[in-house]
Every structure is written in C-alpha cells, then in structure tokens.
Scaffold this motif. Structure first.
Motif, mmCIF file in Angstrom:
data_model
loop_
_atom_site.group_PDB
_atom_site.id
_atom_site.type_symbol
_atom_site.label_atom_id
_atom_site.label_comp_id
_atom_site.label_asym_id
_atom_site.label_seq_id
_atom_site.Cartn_x
_atom_site.Cartn_y
_atom_site.Cartn_z
ATOM 1 N N ARG A 120 23.842 -42.347 -72.317
ATOM 2 C CA ARG A 120 23.678 -40.944 -72.728
ATOM 3 C C ARG A 120 23.102 -40.900 -74.143
ATOM 4 N N ALA A 121 21.865 -40.424 -74.251
ATOM 5 C CA ALA A 121 21.187 -40.431 -75.550
ATOM 6 C C ALA A 121 21.884 -39.535 -76.571
ATOM 7 N N LEU A 122 22.552 -38.475 -76.104
ATOM 8 C CA LEU A 122 23.090 -37.501 -77.064
ATOM 9 C C LEU A 122 24.155 -38.091 -77.979
ATOM 10 N N ILE A 123 24.934 -39.087 -77.511
ATOM 11 C CA ILE A 123 26.007 -39.604 -78.364
ATOM 12 C C ILE A 123 25.451 -40.477 -79.497
ATOM 13 N N ALA A 124 24.173 -40.851 -79.403
ATOM 14 C CA ALA A 124 23.538 -41.596 -80.484
ATOM 15 C C ALA A 124 22.740 -40.682 -81.408
ATOM 16 N N SER A 156 18.825 -37.978 -70.897
ATOM 17 C CA SER A 156 18.493 -37.191 -72.086
ATOM 18 C C SER A 156 19.400 -35.969 -72.194
ATOM 19 N N SER A 157 19.358 -35.331 -73.369
ATOM 20 C CA SER A 157 20.040 -34.053 -73.600
ATOM 21 C C SER A 157 19.183 -33.210 -74.532
ATOM 22 N N VAL A 158 19.331 -31.902 -74.431
ATOM 23 C CA VAL A 158 18.558 -30.989 -75.275
ATOM 24 C C VAL A 158 19.422 -30.622 -76.480
ATOM 25 N N MET A 159 18.874 -30.820 -77.681
ATOM 26 C CA MET A 159 19.638 -30.649 -78.918
ATOM 27 C C MET A 159 18.995 -29.593 -79.820
ATOM 28 N N LEU A 171 22.616 -28.411 -76.924
ATOM 29 C CA LEU A 171 22.320 -27.147 -76.253
ATOM 30 C C LEU A 171 22.478 -27.297 -74.741
ATOM 31 N N LYS A 172 22.031 -28.434 -74.208
ATOM 32 C CA LYS A 172 22.222 -28.732 -72.787
ATOM 33 C C LYS A 172 22.450 -30.235 -72.648
ATOM 34 N N LYS A 173 23.636 -30.590 -72.190
ATOM 35 C CA LYS A 173 23.999 -32.000 -72.098
ATOM 36 C C LYS A 173 23.498 -32.607 -70.790
ATOM 37 N N ASP A 174 23.018 -33.843 -70.889
ATOM 38 C CA ASP A 174 22.678 -34.661 -69.721
ATOM 39 C C ASP A 174 21.782 -33.905 -68.736
ATOM 40 N N ASP A 175 20.650 -33.442 -69.238
ATOM 41 C CA ASP A 175 19.765 -32.616 -68.407
ATOM 42 C C ASP A 175 18.964 -33.424 -67.398
ATOM 43 N N LYS A 245 20.555 -32.512 -62.163
ATOM 44 C CA LYS A 245 19.757 -33.238 -63.151
ATOM 45 C C LYS A 245 18.313 -33.325 -62.663
ATOM 46 N N LYS A 246 17.404 -33.471 -63.620
ATOM 47 C CA LYS A 246 15.998 -33.660 -63.275
ATOM 48 C C LYS A 246 15.635 -35.131 -63.415
ATOM 49 N N LEU A 247 14.638 -35.541 -62.644
ATOM 50 C CA LEU A 247 14.087 -36.876 -62.800
ATOM 51 C C LEU A 247 12.775 -36.744 -63.564
ATOM 52 N N TYR A 248 12.768 -37.262 -64.790
ATOM 53 C CA TYR A 248 11.564 -37.267 -65.620
ATOM 54 C C TYR A 248 10.855 -38.595 -65.406
ATOM 55 N N ILE A 249 9.644 -38.534 -64.874
ATOM 56 C CA ILE A 249 8.897 -39.752 -64.541
ATOM 57 C C ILE A 249 7.764 -39.940 -65.540
ATOM 58 N N ARG A 250 7.854 -41.001 -66.321
ATOM 59 C CA ARG A 250 6.760 -41.326 -67.235
ATOM 60 C C ARG A 250 5.684 -42.074 -66.462
ATOM 61 N N THR A 251 4.542 -41.447 -66.299
ATOM 62 C CA THR A 251 3.415 -42.058 -65.606
ATOM 63 C C THR A 251 2.151 -41.283 -65.949
#
Length: 434
Positions: A120-124, A156-159, A171-175, A245-251
């Motif tokens: 979880r990126a938000l805790i960092a 990810s999370s929205v901060m 603002l939105k955890k673990d989106d 949750k959404k799947l964000y695909i980097r491509t």
C-alpha cells in the motif's frame, strides 16, 4: 536546565530547523468568499466576474457578481483580475515516496519481487516532503501516490497535498492495483551505437504466462467465501473482481494496449485504465467500444519512431478526446517535475484542443478516472473547496502564479524551500524581482 535550553535553541537556529516546511493548514474556521475573479469551473464553463463561497471545507455557492452571501459573517477575498480553478490532480505520481533523486535511502516507491499487490503506497507517503509545497505552488493540490517496480507494483491511493500524516492526507484509500504489462518490444539505449534501439522481448510469452497464472489464482481465491489461511497478495486483488478497485495498466504500444486489456477482461476485471498509451490512437476503436479511459503521457516528448509526425505527442490527447475516450494526463519524468503537469496539458491546446478541455484533462477527467469526481475536479456546490487562484492562465508557465490555494477550504501557506532560496540570494545580491 535554562542553560541547556539556550544551547539547544542556538543549535536549532544554526542548523536551519526554523526554515522547514510550513505546518499543515488549520481547518476552515469561517466562511470564505472569493469575489471578482474569472472562474474556470473545470467542466468547460467560465464565469466572468464570479463569486465562489465555501464553508467548513465545502463549496456553498458559486455564480456571478450577484451571488448572495452573508458578507458580515464571511471573510471576503478580492480576486479581481485573477483566475480561479479547481485544484489540479496528478495521477501516477511519486510525490511523497521519493525525496532526493540522488539519494537511494529516500526512495520508497518500489518493493523487491514481481507481484506485490498487497503493498500500500499510502503508508509510505511522506507529508513532510519538501517537494510537495513546490508542486502546490503551481496549483497541483491532489495526487495519486503510486508504486513502481515489478510486474504488479502495488496499490495506489489518492492523497491531498496537505496534512500532518498519511491518514490526514488520504482522500481515497487503495483505489487501484498497478500492473506493468510485459512489453512485446523494448526501447533501450545502446552505448555501443549511442542511440536508442528497439529490440524484441524474448521473455514476453514467459512473463505473460506468469502474469496470467497469478491473476487466475487471484480470481479463484476471490470466489472462496472465507479463505483460511488468508493470502495477503491475493486478498489485495479481490477488489479488481468486485469492481471496488481499478486495474491501472502501464503500457504504450497499440498491440500491447489491446492485449493487456483483453487479458484483464478475460479474468472478469471490471474497471480498467490504460496509463501511458503513447500509441493509444492505434487502439482507438477498441478503447472507445470497451469504454476504457486513458491517462496519457505528457505532450513534451519525442515520438516513438523516426517516421512519425514529430508533433504526434502534442496531438494525441485531442484525438482521444474527440473520439470519445475519457482522457486524463499525468507527468512521467522526475517526481519533482509533477509541478509541470499544467504546462504539458496546456501545450495540447496549441494543437487543436480547446483550452478548457485541456484544463478538464487534469481536473474533471482525472477525477472521473480516479473515482473522486463526486468530491473534486470541478467547482460546484457540495464539492470540496479545493481551489487554486492564479494571477493568470494556470496552463501557461509564463502566467501561472498561484496567489491563493485552498484544500478542503483550508488556506494553504504557499511558501516553499525554492522560494526561500530565491529570496535569500535576491537579498544577498540585490537582483531579480520581488
């Protein structure tokens, strides 16, 4: 004791502790009205000589100069001659996860291993980062704290870019979960040839099969009503199958975009977002038919091939939006350059896109893609008062000068390290502006 305290005070002054970031803003204590400015709502509408009123962090009124409010109970701020915007939203951002690019110990954006959906990126997220205030100064007030590395990087999370700690800022955890889809071809720099070369990825099939095996296990696990023992990695994937949750695909490449999305659909993943999409125009019909949004790479880059129109990166966002694809934008380069997001979006307005649509990409569209459009993204009654006031056009680096910023109605101190250094040396040498 007094002697020790005096010594400590001298040491603190010597090492510059009193020149740290401004403290997080206090909650809004009374109604505030911004009057006389040009209000860019964020959905394409513009209100000349407008008024926007907010209380307890929420917008309570917006309209022209005739908008009524209790002037005696309200702090009135004149913004005549200035422009008022929704706070800019930066998806796929590393702000708060990296502090100094040349110091490895300040990196906290990636974990070891290939499959880490449970990270979880938000805790960092570091709310004390000295970089975040420099980004707020350009109107970027919200960001998606996003992990990197491996095949599945994490969640990810929205901060909000203000708060004492990550709990305050969230603002939105673990989106959503982030996937780096295996590349069919790789563009790598060749020192021998002193140029970038394109090579086939010989491990593509192996990597794709490994990925599909992991997602298949996650889908099967999600269908177990009460798994015992619980698997942390597979638990983190559950939201992809129920739509939470959404799947964000980097491509980036056209064929990869279609293959990656079709693979996700095969495993019943409900919400898919393409991130990067440098050749998204080659998958235009597929994206539109399947209602898949794209967070597109910024305009300030070279095309992928030498026979491409050099202006293609600038034209791509307009092509996508005109085709009916929900299009947002992020900034891909160094984390601190996230402050340039409004400018790379603004450049697209020079290549066919309406300027309000360029603004929409980094406000309302980004909010829709991240699932926060009920709270932010436009200036509307009932939404959070996350607002930037600029001396001029916020999308133009020549006139973007943010004089006021509010996050949930809290008045943000726009001081930052770079401004302090600027003032320090202007005072020393007696040159420059104010």
């Amino acid at each position: 004791m007094k002697k020790h305290l005096s010594l400590l005070s001298l040491l603190l002054i010597k090492f510059g502790v009193f020149a740290q970031n401004p403290a997080p803003a206090a909650p809004q204590s009374k109604p505030i009205a911004l009057v006389g400015g040009t209000i860019h709502v964020g959905d394409g509408k513009i209100i000349q000589n407008g008024t926007i009123v907010f209380d307890k962090g929420v917008i309570t009124a917006i309209g022209d100069a005739n908008t009524s409010f209790d002037k005696n109970a309200t702090e009135v701020i004149s913004v005549a001659g200035k422009s008022v915007y929704p706070g800019i939203i930066a998806p796929a951002a590393l702000l708060g996860l990296v502090e100094i690019g040349s110091v490895r110990s300040t990196f906290d954006q990636a974990e070891t291993g290939q499959f880490n959906p449970n990270i979880r990126a938000l805790i960092a997220h570091n709310t004390d980062s000295e970089v975040i205030p420099t980004v707020r100064g350009n109107g970027v007030l919200i960001g998606q704290t996003t992990p990197e590395g491996g095949i599945i990087s994490g969640t990810s999370s929205v901060m909000e870019y203000d708060g004492w700690n990550w709990e305050d800022a969230a603002l939105k955890k673990d989106d959503g979960v982030w996937l780096n889809y295996p590349a069919l071809i790789a563009r790598q720099f060749s020192p021998e040839e002193a140029r970038f070369v394109v090579k086939k990825n010989d491990k593509y099939i192996e990597q794709k099969n490994e990925l599909q095996g992991f997602i298949a296990d996650a889908l099967a696990y999600s269908e177990i009503s009460n798994p015992n023992p619980k698997n942390a990695k597979l638990e983190a994937m559950k939201g992809l199958f129920d739509g939470s949750k959404k799947l964000y695909i980097r491509t980036n490449y056209g064929k990869e975009i279609i293959e990656a999305c079709q693979m996700a659909q095969k495993f019943k993943i409900k919400n898919i977002v393409v991130v990067g999409g440098e050749e998204a125009d080659l998958a235009l019909d597929f994206l539109k038919t399947n209602n898949i949004p794209v967070i597109v790479s910024p305009t300030h880059r070279l095309p992928n091939t030498s026979d491409e129109d050099v202006w293609n990166p600038y034209k791509l966002p307009n092509r996508l939006m005109k085709a009916g694809v929900l299009t947002g934008m992020f900034y891909t380069e160094e984390f601190y350059k996230t402050r340039n997001l409004p400018f790379v979006a603004g450049t697209s307005a020079a290549f066919g896109m309406d300027k309000e649509d360029a603004l929409k990409m980094i406000t309302l569209n980004n909010a829709k893609i991240l699932g926060i459009d009920k709270q932010v993204g436009t200036l509307e009654v009932g939404k959070l008062a996350t607002i930037a006031v600029s001396e001029g056009d916020i999308l133009d680096m020549r006139t973007n000068k943010v004089s006021y910023a509010f996050i949930r109605g809290k008045k943000i101190d726009l001081d930052d390290k770079q401004k302090r250094l600027y003032k320090k040396y202007v005072d020393k040498y007696g040159i420059g502006g104010k």
